[in-house]
Design an enzyme around this catalytic site. Structure first.
Site, PDB file in Angstrom:
ATOM      1  N   ASP A 515      -2.532  -5.065   5.378  1.00 16.42           N
ATOM      2  CA  ASP A 515      -3.220  -6.299   5.040  1.00 16.42           C
ATOM      3  C   ASP A 515      -3.777  -6.948   6.310  1.00 16.42           C
ATOM      4  O   ASP A 515      -3.081  -7.049   7.323  1.00 16.42           O
ATOM      5  CB  ASP A 515      -2.238  -7.248   4.347  1.00 16.42           C
ATOM      6  CG  ASP A 515      -2.875  -8.524   3.885  1.00 16.42           C
ATOM      7  OD1 ASP A 515      -3.722  -8.461   2.979  1.00 16.42           O
ATOM      8  OD2 ASP A 515      -2.533  -9.592   4.427  1.00 16.42           O
ATOM      9  N   GLU A 574      -7.192  -2.763   5.879  1.00 16.58           N
ATOM     10  CA  GLU A 574      -8.095  -3.817   5.422  1.00 16.58           C
ATOM     11  C   GLU A 574      -8.706  -4.376   6.702  1.00 16.58           C
ATOM     12  O   GLU A 574      -8.105  -5.216   7.377  1.00 16.58           O
ATOM     13  CB  GLU A 574      -7.352  -4.902   4.650  1.00 16.58           C
ATOM     14  CG  GLU A 574      -8.290  -5.967   4.106  1.00 16.58           C
ATOM     15  CD  GLU A 574      -7.547  -7.123   3.454  1.00 16.58           C
ATOM     16  OE1 GLU A 574      -8.042  -7.661   2.444  1.00 16.58           O
ATOM     17  OE2 GLU A 574      -6.473  -7.517   3.953  1.00 16.58           O
TER      18      GLU A 574
END
Length: 935
Positions: A515, A574
């Protein structure tokens, strides 16, 4: 750009879906975030901004302690170790200090009580009409001030000797490995603390005491000489019971302006704890019943000591070991997947859904965070729905090494270790069903928030090492969630690598999605190397690189990429963060990292909804985004293609809403992303959701099929978000971070019923199967002029003009004819018409001996939208094919408005392999008879 010191109202959840912001954001920026730690939405282009320093906090009084025990058995015997004697002497000194502190507190409390009693007696006498006596007056001080509130003293249950049934006499222990680990005869405890920490206490709880909200059952002070190696504090408990939980107290300077936030009144969770429990909490969403008032949502955390009986049988099941290019990823949430079912919402319940997932063709689950987090972080009444608000998504880590305890049906059992075994069972059964498991990990921030947040674990051990702390003690906020993990500090990057290896070796995890991974490329903040002004630096290139700058060779990413244990693990980034760093296509990859391709999402959305100027960009998506990945040596499968994800609209909402409708979040619809690149298929916002006309509703179904067609015919690794396969809706809410209800739960009635979902799940499943069977759609390298041809409404005449909305192509594998042996087609034709009018198309000639066969047409009604399937009755299928045959036989086809078609070249004549020419064998020569001799 926001001015220095300007306050920002941050409106999205703690999961900071800060989408790719503008490049070049000044790195030395910090945000004002309240301890609630809401964050930017995933597409926000806001830049992080500076936050003023909070008011300095007063250093609390010295920790009060209870008197220590007498000399433990064996301490006065010859041969007792010097280290043990030193530890006992240290404990005795603490006990004397504690006794003195308690005596002072008791005296002060007695003084206040006497004064109050005198005042009450005087007031009682006055009420009765009696004059105050001399004795009464004398007993009342002239001024009876109330003392300032005295902090509740912490009573330490100091233990330096053996405790029968729990552990033998503590010994020095070893500095490695970090965490609590089994030894030949006990358990070793080792934890890193900052160099300036001058005291560490090992705290032990019995399960009963932790559940009942009591202080530690036993506390073992660690000697700073004997029990400290470098900056690692350690101890060994021989014959340690496995029915114990543990944590630490750490003492050191508390100076917020220098980023030092030690607090010896707190019991901290070991960052390396592999099993985590919290007070008496054993049920998801239910606060503690035994915690102190005000702490019901945050009861004491503790780690479980390891147990020799904690074994798991993998039954010989191993990972499927797919190549990245063969994956079809399904992003899902452990609780959300099954919470709508009886006894759902657990690791165990997920196992029951594996047959469905396998049938759909999803062979990799990307699980939203399952590392320990607190779902009660936002626990409050929702003024709109009347329900409670939760941290449902889980992007707010409390401990990186431990599975989320309350995702287990067996939560709390066996000191929490049963939850770990339940997760292992889930992974094993996934592997048994041919499904890999990828974890969404959040190494960019934690639940501790900014300088006004909580001290649960990392902050209490070394705030300035674990977090990026600015010169005046503020927190750099590249995550949008209040703090930023200092990923490239040597201590922190080692913890991250150790954590990943733990998940791989202990749980057989197949991969990780990181993330806000761009934060892992930012230069560290290092308080061990200060500038001339006394500010933390990076120590990089003589400090020419500033704190927060993007590094071309970030140490933590390099360590992950080159670690041998992680050699076969799938790594997905990401590649952006909330501070404006956008690295899609440029994330440091070391030849291994794949990326969530945000460009694919945006360009596919814009082309299919009919925006001009996207035909060429859409063609780039179909090829696997070579402009992003080819020059750096990566392959098409390094592009994780997706249309939607957990943050943002669902697929159905993407085609049903022009604007977000987040009122149910209780924030006046101020949270979430404004620009969703969506279209409700109508004439304006008034047709959002259920208000659409019948024509718009029909078009919505077609558009969803178009998106699935684009996803599965493109080169790259496809990812589908939970529920999109059947058209789940969240009612236009694009930021459902706080809802533990139907907005985030899978509706299994709709998922399993093709009639209810208008055949969408069938179309998705069959398109996925088609991609899996076609080598031409799973190329190991980017397509080139030898295997892909672009077309317009006429063969080989594509248009890349600004206003063009028609894209068509034929593609085959790099090895023409290789599909023949697999019984598959040799060439595939695909066309997308994003115009509002039909397109009469002349098809390119199929290969010799082949004819075009219709696979899918998104304009047709189910089940004929995917015609090349075995689940259509033979007579109905033959009739449908007969209707299409005249067009296909003449190499033409009408692609309806806002529709897509997929065809394959089916061989109608056998593939003829030229027979070798036979070389004639010369006839044997008969021997000529010798002439007869003359007479």
């Amino acid at each position: 750009m926001l001015a220095h010191g300007q306050t920002v109202r941050v409106t999205a959840p703690c999961v900071a879906r800060a989408r790719e912001g503008a490049k070049g954001t000044p790195h030395a920026t910090i945000a004002r975030i309240t301890p609630r730690r809401k964050a930017l939405s995933y597409k926000s282009r806001s830049k992080a901004v500076t936050r003023s320093v909070a008011e300095p906090e007063h250093t609390p009084p010295s920790m009060a302690s209870a008197p220590g025990p007498a000399t433990p058995p064996g301490m006065d015997m010859p041969g007792a170790s010097d280290a043990a004697r030193q530890a006992h002497d240290h404990a005795a000194a603490l006990a004397v200090e504690a006794a003195a502190a308690q005596a002072q507190v008791a005296a002060a409390q007695a003084q206040v009580a006497a004064a109050e009693a005198a005042v009450q007696a005087q007031m009682a006498g006055a009420a009765a009409g009696a004059a105050p006596t001399a004795a009464t007056v004398a007993s009342v001080p002239e001024v009876a001030p109330r003392l300032p509130p005295t902090p509740t003293p912490v009573h330490l249950n100091i233990t330096t000797g053996a405790v029968p049934g729990l552990f033998d006499l503590p010994t020095v222990g070893a500095a490695l490995p970090l965490g609590a680990s089994l030894t030949a005869d006990g358990v070793n405890f080792a934890v890193y603390a900052a160099p300036e920490a001058h005291a560490v206490v090992l705290c032990l709880f019995t399960p009963e005491d932790l559940r009942n909200g009591k202080p530690p059952t036993h506390e073992i002070p660690l000697d700073p000489e004997a029990n400290r190696t470098g900056n690692v504090w350690h101890a060994h408990l021989p014959k340690c019971s496995d029915q114990l939980l543990y944590g630490y107290r750490v003492d050191g300077p508390k100076n917020q302006h220098k980023g030092q936030m030690f607090d010896k009144d707190l019991v901290l969770l070991d960052p390396y704890a592999t099993t985590t429990v919290s007070g008496d909490r054993t049920k998801y969403g239910v606060p503690s019943l035994t915690a102190k008032i005000g702490e019901e949502c945050w009861p004491q955390y503790a780690g479980a000591v390891p147990s020799r009986t904690d074994v798991f049988d993998w039954e010989g099941v191993t990972s499927p070991g797919y190549k990245m290019g063969d994956l079809c990823v399904y992003e899902t949430h452990v609780r959300g997947l099954t919470a709508a079912e009886p006894n759902g919402g657990t690791y165990k319940a997920l196992i029951d859904k594996l047959p469905y997932l396998k049938r759909m063709g999803f062979n990799a689950l990307e699980l939203m965070p399952i590392a320990e987090f607190n779902e009660l972080e936002y626990y409050s009444d929702n003024p709109v729905t009347g329900e409670k608000r939760f941290n449902f998504w889980g992007y707010s880590t409390v401990n990186f090494f431990s599975p989320k305890q309350l995702f287990a049906q067996s939560a709390g059992e066996d000191c929490g270790r049963a939850a770990n075994r339940e997760l292992k069972t889930m992974v094993r059964e996934c592997h048994r069903n041919g499904i890999e498991v990828i974890l969404d990990v959040v190494f960019n921030h934690t639940a501790e928030g900014n300088e006004r947040g909580l001290s649960l674990s990392l902050r209490g051990f070394d705030n300035r090492t674990y977090y990026m702390v600015a010169p005046e003690g503020q927190f750099y906020n590249y995550s949008g969630c209040g703090n930023t993990v200092n990923c490239n500090h040597p201590v922190v990057r080692q913890m991250i690598v150790d954590c990943l290896k733990h998940w791989v070796t202990e749980y057989h995890i197949d991969g990780f999605r990181f993330d806000l991974a761009s934060i892992m490329t930012r230069a560290q903040s290092n308080w061990d190397q200060l500038s001339g002004e006394g500010w933390p630096t990076t120590g990089e290139n003589n400090n020419e690189i500033s704190v927060g700058d993007a590094l071309g060779d970030p140490p933590v990413v390099a360590m992950i990429s080159n670690d041998p244990v992680l050699g076969d693990v799938k790594l997905i980034a990401e590649a952006w963060d909330a501070g404006g760093l956008y690295q899609v296509g440029s994330f440091p990859h070391y030849g291994k990292w794949a990326e969530w391709n945000g460009r694919f999402r945006d360009d596919a959305r814009n082309f299919i909804r009919g925006f001009d100027g996207y035909a060429g960009l859409f063609a780039e998506c179909i090829c696997g985004s070579p402009s992003l990945y080819k020059d750096s040596g990566r392959k098409p499968y390094h592009s994780i293609n997706f249309i939607t994800a957990h943050d943002g609209f669902t697929l159905r909402d993407l085609v049903s809403y022009n604007e977000k409708h987040n009122d149910a979040n209780g924030e006046n619809n101020a949270d979430g992303e404004e620009n969703n690149q969506s279209w409700n298929c109508g004439l304006g916002p008034h047709e959002d959701g259920v208000n659409a006309t019948p024509v718009a509703k029909v078009l919505r179904d077609r558009q969803m099929r178009n998106f699935f067609a684009a996803l599965f015919v493109s080169q790259g690794t496809p990812m589908v978000y939970q529920g999109d396969e059947y058209g789940a809706t969240k009612g236009g809410n694009n930021n459902t971070y706080c809802h533990d209800n139907f907005l985030n739960w899978v509706d299994w009635d709709s998922a399993k019923d093709p009639v209810k979902n208008t055949g969408l799940s069938r179309f998705c499943r069959l398109m996925r199967q088609f991609k899996a069977k076609q080598p031409a759609l799973r190329l190991n390298d980017f397509p080139n002029e030898n295997n892909i041809k672009w077309h317009g409404v006429e063969p080989n005449q594509p248009s890349w003009e600004e206003e063009n909305r028609f894209v068509a192509f034929t593609v085959q594998s790099h090895d023409p004819g290789s599909e023949i042996g697999l019984g598959n087609s040799e060439q595939i034709y695909v066309a997308f018409n994003a115009y509002h009018l039909p397109a009469k198309v002349v098809l390119p000639n199929p290969p010799d001996g082949c004819a075009w066969k219709m696979v899918a047409d998104s304009a047709l009604q189910p089940p004929y939208d995917f015609l090349d399937a075995d689940d259509i009755p033979a007579q109905s299928k033959a009739a449908a094919e007969a209707m299409l045959k005249p067009q296909l036989a003449s190499n033409c086809y009408t692609v309806m408005d806002r529709a897509s078609v997929v065809m394959r070249a089916e061989r109608v004549k056998p593939w003829l392999v030229p027979e070798p020419v036979a070389v004639p064998v010369p006839a044997p020569v008969e021997p000529t008879p010798a002439p007869a001799p003359a007479a």
